[in-house]
Design a protein around this motif. Structure first.
Motif, mmCIF file in Angstrom:
data_model
loop_
_atom_site.group_PDB
_atom_site.id
_atom_site.type_symbol
_atom_site.label_atom_id
_atom_site.label_comp_id
_atom_site.label_asym_id
_atom_site.label_seq_id
_atom_site.Cartn_x
_atom_site.Cartn_y
_atom_site.Cartn_z
ATOM 1 N N ALA A 8 0.887 -1.325 -0.067
ATOM 2 C CA ALA A 8 -0.158 0.053 -0.123
ATOM 3 C C ALA A 8 0.858 1.203 -0.042
ATOM 4 N N HIS A 36 0.207 1.408 -3.837
ATOM 5 C CA HIS A 36 -1.192 1.110 -4.327
ATOM 6 C C HIS A 36 -2.119 1.340 -3.461
ATOM 7 N N ARG A 37 -3.306 1.779 -3.944
ATOM 8 C CA ARG A 37 -4.609 1.739 -3.124
ATOM 9 C C ARG A 37 -5.044 0.538 -3.010
ATOM 10 N N ILE A 38 -5.336 -0.304 -2.055
ATOM 11 C CA ILE A 38 -5.630 -1.350 -1.910
ATOM 12 C C ILE A 38 -6.988 -1.712 -0.994
ATOM 13 N N GLN A 58 -2.186 4.920 1.734
ATOM 14 C CA GLN A 58 -2.929 4.773 0.487
ATOM 15 C C GLN A 58 -2.125 5.340 -0.752
ATOM 16 N N ALA A 60 -0.366 6.244 -4.244
ATOM 17 C CA ALA A 60 -0.709 6.608 -5.538
ATOM 18 C C ALA A 60 0.152 6.613 -6.577
ATOM 19 N N PRO A 104 -0.819 1.813 -9.723
ATOM 20 C CA PRO A 104 -2.300 1.787 -9.860
ATOM 21 C C PRO A 104 -3.159 1.364 -8.861
ATOM 22 N N SER A 105 -4.323 1.886 -8.509
ATOM 23 C CA SER A 105 -5.251 1.331 -7.493
ATOM 24 C C SER A 105 -5.520 0.020 -7.933
ATOM 25 N N GLU A 157 -8.440 -1.459 -6.413
ATOM 26 C CA GLU A 157 -9.754 -1.520 -6.192
ATOM 27 C C GLU A 157 -10.383 -2.425 -7.599
#
Length: 122
Positions: free
Chosen positions: A44, A47-49, A56, A58, A61-62, A64
């Motif tokens: 994390a 990545h946004r996980i 969080q 950035a 890539p995310s 989600e």
């Protein structure tokens, strides 16, 4: 001929349907262990996980909705075996990848993949 024209939109729509969830089913892997591995190695940070509150990242890539993505890193098929190999050693699969090799065992990499697939179901 008119029957074919009437059914054509239905046939085309069915052919574009997302793959079934079973394609990403990983019975030997444990999503809970995957979550722990994600936190341990710091995924994390980049990545946004889903399910990871902090950080969080950035830079990457995310992740989600990852289970709904057709490709990994925009170039590899989104399959459990490929994803597990990618999260363990991305540069081995995509030379020049910005994602570094991660300190994960094969089992942990499969657990991480299982978590990423399962997190889209939450």
């Amino acid at each position: 001929m008119s029957t074919v024209r009437a059914l054509l939109p239905l046939l085309l729509a069915a052919s574009c349907k997302s793959p079934p969830d079973e394609a990403q089913h990983m019975p030997q892997a444990d999503p809970l262990r995957g979550h722990a591995a994600i936190e341990r190695v710091g995924c994390a940070a980049c990545h946004r996980i889903p399910g990871v509150g902090w950080p969080q990242g950035a830079t990457g890539p995310s992740l989600e909705g990852f289970s709904e993505q057709g490709l990994i890193a925009g170039r590899l098929p989104n399959r459990p075996d490929v994803l597990a190999a990618f999260v363990r050693d991305a540069p081995a699969l995509l030379p020049g990848s910005a994602m570094p090799p991660m300190p994960l065992s094969d089992e942990e990499a499969h657990d991480v993949a299982a978590y990423l697939y399962a997190s889209g179901e939450r």
